[in-house]
Motif scaffolding. Structure first.
Motif, PDB file in Angstrom:
ATOM      1  N   ALA A 219     -20.422 -66.109   2.619  1.00  0.00           N
ATOM      2  CA  ALA A 219     -21.046 -65.301   1.575  1.00  0.00           C
ATOM      3  C   ALA A 219     -22.439 -64.849   1.987  1.00  0.00           C
ATOM      4  CB  ALA A 219     -21.113 -66.097   0.268  1.00  0.00           C
ATOM      5  N   GLY A 220     -23.177 -65.735   2.623  1.00  0.00           N
ATOM      6  CA  GLY A 220     -24.507 -65.351   3.091  1.00  0.00           C
ATOM      7  C   GLY A 220     -24.471 -64.499   4.338  1.00  0.00           C
ATOM      8  N   ARG A 221     -23.420 -64.634   5.123  1.00  0.00           N
ATOM      9  CA  ARG A 221     -23.360 -63.904   6.392  1.00  0.00           C
ATOM     10  C   ARG A 221     -22.588 -62.598   6.269  1.00  0.00           C
ATOM     11  NH1 ARG A 221     -20.234 -63.246  10.848  1.00  0.00           N
ATOM     12  NH2 ARG A 221     -21.296 -63.336  12.891  1.00  0.00           N
ATOM     13  N   SER A 222     -21.340 -62.665   5.807  1.00  0.00           N
ATOM     14  CA  SER A 222     -20.466 -61.493   5.815  1.00  0.00           C
ATOM     15  C   SER A 222     -20.652 -60.615   4.583  1.00  0.00           C
ATOM     16  CB  SER A 222     -19.001 -61.936   5.914  1.00  0.00           C
ATOM     17  OG  SER A 222     -18.780 -62.650   7.106  1.00  0.00           O
ATOM     18  N   SER A 223     -20.844 -61.230   3.414  1.00  0.00           N
ATOM     19  CA  SER A 223     -21.013 -60.413   2.207  1.00  0.00           C
ATOM     20  C   SER A 223     -22.268 -59.552   2.302  1.00  0.00           C
ATOM     21  CB  SER A 223     -21.086 -61.322   0.971  1.00  0.00           C
ATOM     22  OG  SER A 223     -21.109 -60.559  -0.211  1.00  0.00           O
ATOM     23  N   SER A 224     -23.356 -60.123   2.782  1.00  0.00           N
ATOM     24  CA  SER A 224     -24.572 -59.329   2.960  1.00  0.00           C
ATOM     25  C   SER A 224     -24.379 -58.259   4.032  1.00  0.00           C
ATOM     26  CB  SER A 224     -25.731 -60.252   3.346  1.00  0.00           C
ATOM     27  OG  SER A 224     -25.458 -60.928   4.569  1.00  0.00           O
ATOM     28  N   SER A 225     -23.622 -58.587   5.083  1.00  0.00           N
ATOM     29  CA  SER A 225     -23.362 -57.605   6.129  1.00  0.00           C
ATOM     30  C   SER A 225     -22.549 -56.429   5.601  1.00  0.00           C
ATOM     31  CB  SER A 225     -22.617 -58.282   7.284  1.00  0.00           C
ATOM     32  OG  SER A 225     -22.242 -57.338   8.257  1.00  0.00           O
ATOM     33  N   PHE A 226     -21.529 -56.720   4.799  1.00  0.00           N
ATOM     34  CA  PHE A 226     -20.730 -55.641   4.215  1.00  0.00           C
ATOM     35  C   PHE A 226     -21.583 -54.744   3.333  1.00  0.00           C
ATOM     36  CE2 PHE A 226     -16.696 -58.480   4.358  1.00  0.00           C
ATOM     37  CZ  PHE A 226     -16.667 -58.341   5.736  1.00  0.00           C
ATOM     38  N   ALA A 227     -22.424 -55.364   2.490  1.00  0.00           N
ATOM     39  CA  ALA A 227     -23.273 -54.580   1.596  1.00  0.00           C
ATOM     40  C   ALA A 227     -24.258 -53.721   2.379  1.00  0.00           C
ATOM     41  CB  ALA A 227     -24.027 -55.511   0.639  1.00  0.00           C
ATOM     42  N   ALA A 228     -24.838 -54.272   3.448  1.00  0.00           N
ATOM     43  CA  ALA A 228     -25.810 -53.511   4.237  1.00  0.00           C
ATOM     44  C   ALA A 228     -25.140 -52.373   5.000  1.00  0.00           C
ATOM     45  CB  ALA A 228     -26.528 -54.447   5.210  1.00  0.00           C
ATOM     46  N   GLU A 229     -23.968 -52.635   5.583  1.00  0.00           N
ATOM     47  CA  GLU A 229     -23.290 -51.594   6.349  1.00  0.00           C
ATOM     48  C   GLU A 229     -22.857 -50.433   5.465  1.00  0.00           C
ATOM     49  OE1 GLU A 229     -20.117 -53.666   8.146  1.00  0.00           O
ATOM     50  OE2 GLU A 229     -21.361 -54.687   9.650  1.00  0.00           O
ATOM     51  N   SER A 232     -25.942 -48.588   3.963  1.00  0.00           N
ATOM     52  CA  SER A 232     -26.599 -47.655   4.883  1.00  0.00           C
ATOM     53  C   SER A 232     -25.784 -46.379   5.044  1.00  0.00           C
ATOM     54  CB  SER A 232     -26.812 -48.328   6.235  1.00  0.00           C
ATOM     55  OG  SER A 232     -25.564 -48.665   6.832  1.00  0.00           O
ATOM     56  N   MET A 233     -24.472 -46.491   4.987  1.00  0.00           N
ATOM     57  CA  MET A 233     -23.633 -45.294   5.037  1.00  0.00           C
ATOM     58  C   MET A 233     -23.779 -44.465   3.773  1.00  0.00           C
ATOM     59  SD  MET A 233     -20.178 -46.866   6.787  1.00  0.00           S
ATOM     60  CE  MET A 233     -19.396 -45.273   6.936  1.00  0.00           C
ATOM     61  N   ARG A 234     -23.978 -45.131   2.655  1.00  0.00           N
ATOM     62  CA  ARG A 234     -24.235 -44.396   1.406  1.00  0.00           C
ATOM     63  C   ARG A 234     -25.571 -43.669   1.482  1.00  0.00           C
ATOM     64  NH1 ARG A 234     -21.313 -43.344  -3.134  1.00  0.00           N
ATOM     65  NH2 ARG A 234     -23.124 -43.920  -4.406  1.00  0.00           N
ATOM     66  N   VAL A 334     -25.191 -48.739  -3.675  1.00  0.00           N
ATOM     67  CA  VAL A 334     -26.522 -48.441  -3.146  1.00  0.00           C
ATOM     68  C   VAL A 334     -26.887 -46.993  -3.435  1.00  0.00           C
ATOM     69  CG1 VAL A 334     -27.875 -48.222  -1.031  1.00  0.00           C
ATOM     70  CG2 VAL A 334     -26.413 -50.200  -1.364  1.00  0.00           C
ATOM     71  N   ALA A 335     -28.124 -46.773  -3.864  1.00  0.00           N
ATOM     72  CA  ALA A 335     -28.624 -45.421  -4.096  1.00  0.00           C
ATOM     73  C   ALA A 335     -29.215 -44.881  -2.788  1.00  0.00           C
ATOM     74  CB  ALA A 335     -29.658 -45.434  -5.222  1.00  0.00           C
ATOM     75  N   GLY A 336     -30.098 -43.906  -2.900  1.00  0.00           N
ATOM     76  CA  GLY A 336     -30.589 -43.245  -1.704  1.00  0.00           C
ATOM     77  C   GLY A 336     -31.884 -43.776  -1.151  1.00  0.00           C
ATOM     78  N   ASP A 337     -32.338 -44.952  -1.550  1.00  0.00           N
ATOM     79  CA  ASP A 337     -33.609 -45.465  -1.045  1.00  0.00           C
ATOM     80  C   ASP A 337     -33.424 -46.869  -0.479  1.00  0.00           C
ATOM     81  OD1 ASP A 337     -33.055 -46.597  -3.459  1.00  0.00           O
ATOM     82  OD2 ASP A 337     -35.084 -46.493  -4.261  1.00  0.00           O
ATOM     83  N   LEU A 341     -31.169 -50.565  -1.365  1.00  0.00           N
ATOM     84  CA  LEU A 341     -30.384 -51.296  -0.369  1.00  0.00           C
ATOM     85  C   LEU A 341     -30.769 -52.770  -0.346  1.00  0.00           C
ATOM     86  CD1 LEU A 341     -28.392 -51.292   2.009  1.00  0.00           C
ATOM     87  CD2 LEU A 341     -30.302 -50.703   3.500  1.00  0.00           C
ATOM     88  N   GLY A 342     -32.066 -53.058  -0.376  1.00  0.00           N
ATOM     89  CA  GLY A 342     -32.506 -54.452  -0.383  1.00  0.00           C
ATOM     90  C   GLY A 342     -32.037 -55.198  -1.616  1.00  0.00           C
TER      91      GLY A 342
END
Length: 372
Positions: A219-229, A232-234, A334-337, A341-342
Motif C-alpha cells: 500500500a505504501g509502495r505500489s498504491s502511491s506509485s499508481f497514483a503518482a504515475e 502525472s499522466m492526468r 488528480v487535477a492540473g497542479d 498530485l501530492g
C-alpha cells in the motif's frame, strides 16, 4: 535619496499643519509610515506643507491614506499636482477595496470544519462508488475480450509492483517473525511452555502478520506509485489524449495494474510467510535451543496449520484489489497542479492502509463466526 520624515506643528494656533520632508517612496519610507499613523491620533490635519517634499510614489500615498484615515484636506497637494494625482488614485482604490472578512467565532469555525469534512467524505465516497462501477465494467469487458488485454503492460506492472518489492517484503517479514518469537519465548518460558513459541509464530505469521505486513508495504509502495504515475499522466493530459484517440483509460491504465496486483500479492504473501517462519525459527533455535527440524515437525504435525494458511491467503486477493483500486482511483482524480498530485498520492497511501486494516478486522469477525 533622502529618508521620508514629517513634522506636525500649529501654524496659526488652532490650525494643525503636517509638513512632509524627504522622499516618500518605497525605498525612502522606512518607519515613517508607522510613526505618522501614531502621531496623527487626536489631530485633525487642516494644512499640508510640501515645500520640502522630494519624490513621491504610490507607497507614500498609501502611507498617507492609511495614517490619515482618508482625512487629508482637499487642497493638500495644490503645490504638487503630480503628487495629488497619485494620492487621489490610491485613495480611490483604497475606498473601493473590500474590507477583510471578519474572523468567525471559534465555535462556528469548529462546526464549519466538521461540516466541510463530512461533505468532503461524502463526495469522496460517491466518487469512489462511481469509480468502482466503471472498474467493474472494465473488468467484465476484459473477461469477455481477453485479446484486448495489454499483456506487455501487465507483465511490466507485475515486475515493478511484485518482483521489485520482493526484497523489502522478505526482510520485513523476517524481522516480524523474529520479534514474535522473541516475545513468545520470553513470555511462555516463564510458564514452562516455551515449546509453544513455535505455534505462536506459525499462527501469527500464517493467519495475520504475513498477509497484513505484505499488504501494508505494498500500500505504501505500489498504491502511491499508481497514483503518482496516473496523476502525472492526468497533469500532462495524456489520459485526455487517450480518450480522444479512442483508447479506454481503464483498459490501458487500471486493468493491467489491478491484474498485476491480484496475481503478485498472494505470491508475495507466501514469500512473506516463509520469511517470517525463517525469522521465528532462527530465534527459537538461538533462544530455546530447538533446532529447525523440531520447528518444522511441530508445524507440520499441527492439523490446523492448513486452515491458518488458507485464511491468510484468502485475504491476499482482496487486499490486492483494494491497493490497486485506491491507487488508480486517486491517480484519476488528480487535477492540473502539483499540489493536487501530492494530496492524491498521500490520500492513496492513507486510504489503502486504513482499508486494509479495516478489512482485516472484518475478515477476523467472519472467520470467527465460521469457526475457522
Amino acid at each position: 535619496m533622502r529618508t521620508a520624515d514629517f513634522h506636525i506643528e500649529d501654524a496659526r494656533g488652532d490650525a494643525t499643519v503636517l509638513k512632509l520632508t524627504g522622499d516618500w517612496t518605497t525605498m525612502g519610507l522606512n518607519q515613517a509610515a508607522i510613526r505618522l499613523g501614531e502621531s496623527l491620533r487626536g489631530y485633525s490635519i487642516e494644512q499640508v506643507d510640501l515645500s520640502e517634499l522630494g519624490r513621491f510614489d504610490t507607497a507614500g500615498a498609501l502611507a498617507l491614506v492609511q495614517a490619515s484615515n482618508f482625512a487629508m484636506p482637499a487642497n493638500a497637494f495644490d503645490t504638487r499636482p503630480e503628487a495629488g494625482r497619485i494620492y487621489a488614485m490610491v485613495e480611490t482604490l483604497e475606498r473601493q477595496s473590500a474590507e477583510p472578512p471578519k474572523r468567525q467565532a471559534p465555535l462556528v469555525r469548529i462546526f464549519s470544519k466538521i461540516g466541510h469534512g463530512v461533505h468532503d467524505a461524502a463526495a469522496e465516497i460517491l466518487l469512489s462508488m462511481a469509480f468502482l462501477g466503471r472498474l467493474m465494467g472494465a473488468t467484465g469487458f476484459a473477461f469477455r475480450h481477453p485479446g484486448a488485454i495489454r499483456w506487455p503492460a501487465w507483465v511490466s506492472q507485475a515486475e515493478r509492483s511484485g518482483l521489485d518489492a520482493l526484497p523489502i517484503i522478505a526482510v520485513t517479514n523476517f524481522f516480524i517473525g523474529a520479534v514474535i518469537a522473541f516475545l513468545g519465548a520470553d513470555l511462555l518460558t516463564q510458564f514452562g511452555a516455551g515449546v509453544f513459541t513455535v505455534q505462536l509464530v506459525a499462527v501469527a505469521v500464517l493467519r495475520e502478520l504475513g498477509v497484513l505486513i505484505t499488504a501494508i508495504l505494498l500500500a505504501g509502495r505500489s498504491s502511491s506509485s499508481f497514483a503518482a504515475e496516473i496523476g502525472s499522466m492526468r497533469m500532462s493530459q495524456e489520459v485526455d489524449a487517450m480518450q480522444v484517440m479512442g483508447v479506454n483509460p481503464f483498459q490501458a491504465l487500471v486493468i493491467p495494474r489491478l491484474a498485476a496486483m491480484v496475481v503478485m500479492v498472494p505470491l508475495l504473501t507466501f514469500v512473506g510467510m516463509v520469511s517470517g517462519f525463517l525469522g521465528g525459527m532462527l530465534v527459537v533455535w538461538s533462544q530455546l535451543d530447538y533446532g529447525p527440524a523440531f520447528f518444522i515437525q511441530r508445524v507440520s504435525e499441527d492439523p490446523d496449520m492448513g486452515t491458518h494458511l488458507m485464511v491468510g491467503l484468502v485475504k491476499a486477493p482482496v487486499f490486492a484489489v483494494v491497493i490497486a483500486a485506491i491507487g488508480c482511483r486517486q491517480g484519476m482524480a488528480v487535477a492540473g497542479d502539483v499540489e493536487s498530485l501530492g494530496r492524491r498520492v498521500t490520500a492513496a497511501v492513507v486510504q489503502a492502509i486504513f482499508a486494509i486494516i479495516a478489512l482485516d478486522a472484518v475478515f477476523a469477525l467472519i472467520f470467527l463466526e465460521l469457526n475457522l
